[in-house]
Design a protein around this motif. Structure first.
Motif, short mmCIF file in Angstrom:
data_model
loop_
_atom_site.label_atom_id
_atom_site.label_comp_id
_atom_site.label_asym_id
_atom_site.label_seq_id
_atom_site.Cartn_x
_atom_site.Cartn_y
_atom_site.Cartn_z
N ASN A 1 -6.68 5.51 -0.73
CA ASN A 1 -7.02 5.68 -1.89
C ASN A 1 -6.51 4.63 -3.33
N VAL A 2 -5.68 3.27 -1.57
CA VAL A 2 -5.53 1.76 -2.49
C VAL A 2 -6.64 1.28 -2.48
N ALA B 1 0.59 -1.30 0.18
CA ALA B 1 0.36 0.61 0.03
C ALA B 1 0.95 1.14 -0.34
N SER B 2 2.38 1.39 0.86
CA SER B 2 2.18 2.27 0.67
C SER B 2 3.58 2.31 -0.61
N GLN B 3 3.64 2.09 -1.32
CA GLN B 3 4.42 1.66 -2.58
C GLN B 3 3.33 2.52 -4.01
N ASN B 4 1.88 2.43 -3.58
CA ASN B 4 0.88 3.25 -4.37
C ASN B 4 0.36 1.85 -5.10
N TYR B 5 1.03 0.44 -4.95
CA TYR B 5 -0.24 -0.21 -5.81
C TYR B 5 -1.78 0.01 -6.39
N ASP B 6 -2.28 -0.01 -7.64
CA ASP B 6 -3.60 0.06 -7.60
C ASP B 6 -4.33 -0.98 -6.44
N PHE C 1 -4.74 3.63 3.93
CA PHE C 1 -4.67 4.15 2.87
C PHE C 1 -6.01 4.21 1.74
#
Length: 231
Positions: free
Chosen positions: A126-127, A99-104, A124
């Motif tokens: 937005n994830v 999640a912290s690596q901005n996976y969709d 998170f």
């Protein structure tokens, strides 16, 4: 799947047809495997798997999840990664990592991650998160992928009973939980439908990754007359 409005391409086409995180990112509990998009360039979707214990090569639950994501890479131009949990304390860390690596979208592969998904998805928003075989929290960024397992195992039981030459078949489960009991119930129903006098042996190992227990229980069932075993 719960939440029919959940985006990310109908949750990556229901996990490629199911083949069947606030501060700095924590370190993964196991090696993360990269698999580059098949078409090159920027992937259309970045998806990640947080696997349960047993490893990606368990030839079962985790392996089928990874196979499904690999299919999504080839067919949907997705980028996929996974990390395997060594124990329950890894669940939250592994979900947070992705999640912290901005996976969709991040898939939690296993019902035991329900609490971890609840905690991490709140951090998170937005994830997107999807949990397999578990209940998702009531949030717009969460979804649950669940199945009618007993229908598929009905067919397995019907086939096993139809092919058995000893009129005795077996079932070896992992933890004796409601989910696996559904597998057994469907298997039994299918077998009885095929042959009403079929004998069905059943046992549980009590966990998911003790191969020696599974082997010894299967051998015991074979020695007691079973010629086909569903694990």
């Amino acid at each position: 799947m719960q939440r029919s409005s959940f985006p990310i391409w109908r949750t990556l086409y229901i996990f490629a047809a199911s083949s069947l995180v606030g501060c700095g990112a924590p370190k993964p509990s196991n090696n993360i495997v990269n698999s580059a998009p098949s078409t090159g360039g920027k992937p259309a979707v970045r998806a990640a798997l947080a696997l349960d214990i047993g490893g990606v090569d368990d030839k079962s639950f985790n392996a089928s999840a990874w196979e499904g994501l690999q299919m999504a890479e080839k067919q949907l131009q997705a980028e996929g990664k996974f990390v395997s949990a060594q124990n329950a304390s890894d669940y939250k860390n592994n979900l947070t990592l992705f999640a912290s690596q901005n996976y969709d979208i991040v898939f939690a592969v296993g019902y035991l991650m329900e609490d971890a998904v609840k905690d991490v998805s709140a951090q998170f928003p937005n994830v997107k998160f999807a949990i397999v075989d578990g209940n998702a929290p009531d949030r717009p960024n969460c979804a649950s992928i669940q199945f009618r397992e007993e229908q598929a195992t009905f067919l397995a039981g019907y086939l096993a009973a139809s092919m058995s030459k000893t009129k005795c078949i077996g079932f070896v489960g992992g933890q004796q939980i409601s989910l696996i009991k559904k597998f057994e119930a469907g298997y039994r129903a299918g077998a009885r439908t095929a042959k009403s006098d079929i004998r069905i042996l059943s046992s549980y190992t009590g966990d998911w990754d003790d191969v020696s227990k599974g082997k010894s229980q299967a051998e015991q069932q074979f020695s007691n007359g079973a010629d086909i075993i569903f694990q």
